[in-house]
Design a protein around this motif. Structure first.
Motif: not given
Length: 385
Positions: A313-336
C-alpha cells in the motif's frame, strides 16, 4: 517542535493552542513510511505464530475445562449445611443455604457501615480531574507522503481512579493530583454458610451491586462548582440471603478442587442453585470464553497479514487513489487468508485434543462432498444431448 508518534521522519509540526485544545499537524515522508512498513512487516512475521499459538492453546484449554467440568459433575456430592462431615475432607461438595453474618463490613476510614446482613461493602471514589481526548485525520499526499492532523481536547469531569496526566500530550496546566481516598472493598468477618466458614476467595466472587442507604459524599469546597482534585464517594453492597458453592471441603471451609484434567474447580453463585445448574452455567461460560479467544486469535492473524501487506500500500501511495485501491484489496486478501488459516489451525488443534470428534467431522465432510459429487455427475448424465 519536532515530534513523531511512530518513529518516522517528521518534516515539520505546526501547533495551534486554544484554552482547552490544540491542533498538531505532522508530515511524514514516503521514505519514512516505507521504513515503518518494513518494521511492521517484521512485527507481522512475529504476530502470525503468536496468533496461531493462541488459537491452538485455546482449543486445548477449552477441552481441559470441559473435561474438568464433566469430571466434577460426576463426583460432586450435595451436602447439608448444618454439620461438617470429616469423611468428606478434600472431596468435591455442593453446598447451598442461608448465610449467617454476625457483623457487616465497614469502611472505617470514612465511618460507613453496611446494613445488617451485608456480605461485602464496596467504596467507589471518583475524582474531578482533567481528561484528554484526541482525534486524528491522516491524508495522503502526492508522492507517497502523509499529513496527519491531530486535535487534543482537554476537559474536566468525574472519573473513578486517577488519570495519569503525565501521559497527556500537553501535561502543562492539566495536572491531576493524587486522590486522598481510593476505591476499595471490605468483606464481612466470620461469615458462614451454615456450619461452613466463608473466606475471601468465596466472598470475592459475589458482586457488590446493591446501593446502600447512604448519600453520595462530596469532598471539596463546593459541590455545585467542583475543582480538580475534589472527590465524590458512593457505596454499594452485596447482600445475598443465600449462597451456593461447589468446591473442595477443606476443614470447616472451602478450597479449590484439583481435577485429573488439570483445572481447579471452585464455583460460587448467589441464591440456591442445584449443582447441575451450576455446572451447566460453567459450561456456558467456557463456550463463551472459547469463542471470544477464537475471535481474538483470528484478529491477531488478520492484523499480522495486514502488516505483511502494508508495504504494498505504501508503494502504491505515490498516487493516492491507487494506494486506496491497493489498501482495500490487501485488506480483503488479509481477511480471506485469515478465514483460511485460522480454521486450519483450529482443525489441527482438534485433531490433537479431540481426535474422535475431529475424525467424525472430517468423515461427515467427506461424505457430503462425495454425495454432492455423485449428485452432480448424475445430473450431467441425465442431461439431454
Amino acid at each position: 517542535m519536532i515530534d513523531s508518534s511512530d518513529g518516522g521522519e517528521i518534516s515539520e509540526v505546526f501547533t495551534e493552542t486554544t484554552q482547552q485544545s490544540f491542533t498538531e499537524t505532522t508530515q511524514q515522508s514516503w521514505f519514512s513510511r516505507i521504513g515503518g512498513a518494513l518494521t511492521g512487516l517484521v512485527i507481522g512475521l512475529l504476530l502470525m505464530p503468536a496468533g496461531g499459538v493462541l488459537l491452538f492453546w485455546n482449543e486445548g484449554r477449552a477441552v481441559q475445562t470441559a473435561r474438568s467440568l464433566t469430571e466434577g459433575a460426576g463426583v460432586v456430592v450435595s451436602v447439608a449445611t448444618d454439620r461438617i462431615d470429616p469423611a468428606r475432607e478434600g472431596r468435591l461438595v455442593h453446598v447451598a443455604g442461608t448465610l449467617t453474618i454476625p457483623s457487616p463490613p465497614q469502611d472505617a476510614e470514612l465511618k460507613v457501615t453496611a446494613p445488617a446482613g451485608a456480605l461485602r461493602l464496596f467504596r467507589r471514589v471518583e475524582m474531578y480531574q482533567w481528561l484528554e481526548e484526541s482525534r486524528s485525520e491522516t491524508r495522503n499526499r502526492l508522492g507517497g507522503g502523509t499529513e496527519t492532523v491531530t486535535t487534543y481536547s482537554y476537559s474536566r469531569g468525574w472519573r473513578e481512579g486517577r488519570v495519569d496526566s503525565a501521559r497527556f500530550h500537553q501535561p502543562e496546566g492539566h495536572q491531576n493530583p493524587q486522590p486522598r481516598w481510593v476505591s476499595r472493598s471490605w468483606n464481612a468477618e466470620n461469615a458462614r454458610l451454615g456450619a461452613f466458614r466463608l473466606e475471601a476467595p468465596q466472598i470475592n466472587e459475589v458482586d457488590a451491586e446493591q446501593d446502600i442507604d447512604q448519600p453520595t459524599r462530596f469532598i471539596g469546597q463546593d459541590a455545585n462548582a467542583p475543582r480538580v482534585g475534589d472527590l465524590r464517594v458512593s457505596w454499594r453492597m452485596a447482600k445475598p440471603e443465600s449462597l451456593s458453592i461447589v468446591a473442595a471441603q477443606t476443614g470447616d471451609g472451602f478450597g479449590p478442587y484439583a481435577t485429573r484434567a488439570g483445572d481447579a474447580l471452585m464455583m460460587v453463585q448467589t441464591g440456591r442453585m442445584p449443582a447441575a445448574a451450576m455446572f451447566a452455567a460453567a459450561e456456558d461460560d467456557n463456550a463463551i470464553l472459547t469463542w471470544a479467544l477464537r475471535l481474538a486469535g483470528g484478529l491477531v492473524i488478520f492484523f499480522a497479514f495486514w502488516l505483511l501487506f502494508a508495504p504494498l500500500k505504501v508503494l502504491a501511495d505515490i498516487i493516492p487513489p491507487l494506494g486506496w485501491l491497493v489498501g482495500f484489496g490487501t485488506g480483503v486478501l488479509a481477511a480471506m487468508l485469515t478465514l483460511v488459516v485460522a480454521p486450519v489451525i483450529i482443525a489441527i488443534a482438534w485433531l490433537t485434543f479431540r481426535p474422535l470428534l475431529a475424525g467424525a467431522v472430517i468423515l461427515v465432510g467427506l461424505a457430503l462432498a462425495f454425495g454432492i459429487s455423485r449428485l452432480r455427475r448424475g445430473r450431467v448424465v441425465a442431461a439431454p444431448a
